[in-house]
Scaffold this active site. Structure first.
Site, PDB file in Angstrom:
ATOM      1  CG  ASN A 148      11.215  -0.989  -6.736  1.00 57.82           C
ATOM      2  OD1 ASN A 148      11.758  -1.846  -6.052  1.00 57.82           O
ATOM      3  ND2 ASN A 148       9.908  -0.932  -6.912  1.00 57.82           N
ATOM      4  CE1 TYR A 152       4.429  -1.823  -6.337  1.00 57.09           C
ATOM      5  CE2 TYR A 152       5.483  -1.163  -8.380  1.00 57.09           C
ATOM      6  CZ  TYR A 152       5.563  -1.457  -7.039  1.00 57.09           C
ATOM      7  OH  TYR A 152       6.769  -1.395  -6.391  1.00 57.09           O
ATOM      8  NE  ARG A 153      -5.988  -2.289  -7.389  1.00 56.61           N
ATOM      9  CZ  ARG A 153      -6.745  -2.438  -6.311  1.00 56.61           C
ATOM     10  NH1 ARG A 153      -6.708  -3.576  -5.627  1.00 56.61           N
ATOM     11  NH2 ARG A 153      -7.539  -1.476  -5.909  1.00 56.61           N
ATOM     12  CG  HIS A 170      10.552  -1.655  -2.483  1.00 57.38           C
ATOM     13  ND1 HIS A 170      11.306  -2.720  -2.895  1.00 57.38           N
ATOM     14  CD2 HIS A 170      10.476  -1.740  -1.129  1.00 57.38           C
ATOM     15  CE1 HIS A 170      11.676  -3.424  -1.833  1.00 57.38           C
ATOM     16  NE2 HIS A 170      11.177  -2.862  -0.757  1.00 57.38           N
ATOM     17  CD  GLU A 211      13.011  -5.159  -7.255  1.00 59.84           C
ATOM     18  OE1 GLU A 211      13.468  -4.177  -7.886  1.00 59.84           O
ATOM     19  OE2 GLU A 211      12.495  -5.046  -6.133  1.00 59.84           O
ATOM     20  CD  GLU A 260      -5.354  -6.940  -5.430  1.00 60.71           C
ATOM     21  OE1 GLU A 260      -4.745  -8.029  -5.498  1.00 60.71           O
ATOM     22  OE2 GLU A 260      -4.863  -5.867  -5.857  1.00 60.71           O
TER      23      GLU A 260
HETATM   24 MN    MN Z   1      11.885  -3.534  -4.888  1.00 61.09          MN
END
Ligand code: MN
Length: 458
Positions: A148, A152-153, A170, A211, A260
């Site tokens: 994966n 992400y922060r 994920h 990805e 955010e």
């Molecule tokens: Mn994914």
């Protein structure tokens, strides 16, 4: 040639006059963020900070402050970007393992692996600390090894510790599996990579699809990867900086607050913790930063193509008349969706609304006819105000599972969905839209003006 690393793209942007080089020293605390904010608010340039106070690594930022530059990153135009993504989704290209990569020209492990050596900015006034905002986090499923990659922060908590928000993503799914085995989850965070990898990482595909294989197909060639030094993972070989480490099982520590993508502060709360084991980078690496916050920021732009392509593909399979999908920044890239379609059946537009409300987070769905430019909110509002009678054409769907970041939710994660059918009444006469012919034959007026200006100066 596609951009196979960040540097390629930076030099192309520089050639096209899209980068402002900032030679005066800037502070990573708030000052870099202030520059990006201004660039975002004024359709300004990408920013290359040559000197960052206290660091010997320069920072590139604001690249994706405009959708125009995002299109440049993929070497495409608005009319073709959907196709580019759809081809990518249909024909993913496996990564190619190579023996060495620029991302490991310098390897730091043990106490040399120090997050404080990187110019990681502190962005919003009330953020809990410095945040890595464009770190493509790579991990593998502890049971079946599927990879994966997503962003992400990541909050810097100390020289070797990061907090991570992965909830509902994920990565959280993989962490749960690792925790069930009482094991840490290995991760690698990639900062500064080919633009295609950034966009691919934002694809809302099903779990289990790598990805990086989508990134390869967008690039038209496999993404070359190298083995990490301290974890059993592979990372893009041409990356600028890679942070290796693992998420501790069952440990949660306070992370946040953070400004955010919703445009609001998200409160501090206990979140998983990453302990780092290595930092590898190029000789003279470039740190890539991006701003989050009130629309429009880079964080909105970077999501648009992959999310639009995901839903376009989904809708097109069920409603062949759908011709375009846009997630305007005004909806924080999530809450507002504008869909253009040609209706083949009465009320099909309402089926599209129902379908979209059935997927999470999409809060306001606007369907327009295919003559409306969904990327121009002025046109969209024109359609809403001239083709809609609200007592008939507005649908409200109470209590759906929605976004956990929607500050208006009366109950956390619960949303009320709304659809606006702004299509002309099906099969009924409707006034003709005013047209002017020959516009396509008029030359580029901006180019003419620029020539006129430079003639005057010389
Ligand atoms: Mn994914």
């Amino acid at each position: 040639m596609p951009f196979v690393d960040l540097r390629d793209f930076i030099s192309s942007l520089a050639d096209q006059g899209e980068i402002l080089r900032i030679q005066t020293p800037v502070d990573p605390h708030y000052e870099i963020a202030a520059y990006i904010r201004k660039a975002s608010d004024t359709d300004g340039p990408a920013l290359f900070f040559e000197k960052v106070k206290g660091f010997d690594i320069p920072v590139i930022a604001g690249i994706f402050a405009s959708r125009r530059r995002a299109l440049m990153a993929l070497e495409t135009v608005q009319d073709q970007v959907l196709d580019k993504f759809l081809k990518g989704i249909q024909l993913p290209l496996p990564t190619k393992l190579v023996q060495s990569g620029a991302c490991q020209e310098v390897v730091k492990t043990g106490s040399d692996a120090n997050l404080h050596s990187l110019p990681i900015p502190t962005f919003s006034d009330k953020d809990g600390g410095p945040y890595i905002t464009l770190g493509v986090t790579i991990s593998k499923d502890p049971e079946n090894g599927t990879r994966n990659a997503s962003i992400y922060r990541l909050e810097v908590k100390s020289k070797d510790r990061l907090g991570v928000l992965a909830e509902g993503q994920h990565l959280a799914f993989q962490l749960r599996k690792a925790e069930a085995q009482n094991k840490p989850l290995e991760i690698a965070i990639v900062v500064g990579c080919a633009p295609a990898i950034l966009f691919a990482s934002q694809w809302k595909g099903p779990y289990g699809i790598d990805e990086l294989t989508l990134a390869g197909s967008i690039c038209g060639q496999p993404i070359e990867v190298v083995k990490c030094k301290t974890v059993d993972l592979e990372v893009p070989a041409s990356a600028e900086i890679v942070i290796e480490g693992h998420i501790l099982p069952h440990i949660r520590e306070i992370e946040g607050p953070f400004g955010e993508v919703s445009g609001y502060m998200s409160e501090a709360s206990p979140k998983p913790v990453i302990v780092i084991s290595a930092i590898t980078h190029r000789h003279q690496p470039i740190y890539h930063a991006a701003l989050s916050g009130v629309p429009t920021t880079e964080n909105h732009v970077i999501r648009q193509f992959p999310v639009e392509a995901t839903y376009y593909a989904e809708l097109k399979g069920k409603f062949p008349g759908v011709s375009n999908v846009h997630f305007p920044s005004a909806g924080a890239g999530a809450y507002l969706v504008v869909i253009a379609m040609k209706q083949y059946n009465k009320y099909e537009s309402r089926n599209v609304i129902a379908h979209m409300l059935g997927t999470t987070r999409n809060k306001l769905i606007v369907v327009v006819d295919d003559d409306v430019n969904v990327f121009n909110m002025e046109h969209v509002m024109w359609a809403i105000t001239t083709r809609c009678q609200f007592d008939q054409d507005v649908i409200i769907f109470p209590r759906l599972f929605g976004s956990r970041m929607d500050p208006s939710a009366l109950e956390w994660g619960v949303a009320c969905g709304m659809g606006i059918d702004a299509t002309r009444p099906f099969g009924q006469p409707f006034p003709e839209v005013v047209t002017v012919s020959g516009v396509d034959k008029v030359p580029d007026l901006h180019a003419l003006l620029a020539t006129q200006r430079s003639n005057k100066q010389s």
